[in-house]
Design an enzyme around this catalytic site. Sequence first.
Site: not given
Length: 369
Positions: A94-96, A124
Amino acid sequence: MRDNTQHYRELFLEDTPLMDVRAPVEYHKGAFPHTVNRPLMNDIERQKVGTSYKQHGQQAAIALGHELVCGAVKAERLAAWKAFAEANPNGYLYCFRGGLRSQIVQQWLKQDAGIDYPRVIGGYKALRNFLFETTRAAVDECDFVLVGGLTGCGKTEVIAALDNSLDLEGHANHRGSSFGRRATPQPAQIDFENRLAIDILKKRHRGVGQFVLEDEGRIVGSCSLPLELYQGMQGYPLVWLEDGFEQRVARILKDYVIDLRSEFERVVGAEEGFAVFSAYLQKSLAGIVKRLGGERYQRLAAILVQALEEQGRDGSVETHRGWIEGLLKEYYDPMYAFQRQSKEDRVEFRGNQAEVIAYLRQRQALRPS
């Protein structure tokens, strides 16, 4: 290929391995217990790309990102992602927000390593919001009871003995008092909130609907309790734990002198550990000098210095009882007595440790399903 996922509940219940591809500065502000940071960009690269995005737009920022992360840099990061994916075939990345960064990592893994690896949709931010709502829902839907008592009466031991408790001090890695610091650092505020929410989630999944908490202030060291939980705690029923004065002194001596010294020495080594431990106790006492008053502080500080000298010389800890007894009699006990006056109407049971544990277990068993 496994699908990308929005099953946030299952990710946390199963401690699913997660690869966080945000920059380190983002990761250290807050993450989740079962994650590792394998960033697409480092902090400097992220800052440059962010500036480009603001000044020149998305396409220019993407182009700069590809320019910065290429060649040996790209190969090194790709190797780290590949190693994680192979070691954690059931994991996700995952990223933001689950957007461009995680999609680029997915694309490079597929193109250059032949690995299809799914991402967390929403990233996130979605995971964080899910945990925030988990805590809020528990406050709205569950019953809570607090364990109170004088300093050193063993409240933490009661919390540890119950399977429906939430260990606020454990999650904060701090004992909650002026002397509550541990040898290892406290988590970031977001990490503290996430750990607490995951604990709540797992216990509710097991069927827990009534939680036991230690009666805490809003701040546990440097960690703040979630506001909605702290507000609820101002009205929750209270169980008062009682223990004799000598037993309390002995417990504090063990926790804050014997065990804490060992803890510091495990972390930084025997010689430096004792020096850091000694400085910490003296600094903690100095931190409440205004509340103690000058004369009382000087008297207790002198006993503490003597006790530390004896402990460092031959391991003796008996002199420590002097400043501990003084703090209890002249500071902590009067303070708790004053605070308890405003809570007296909420006390539903009083007893020693065995009685309180038995009462709280019975209280849980009698709760309607």
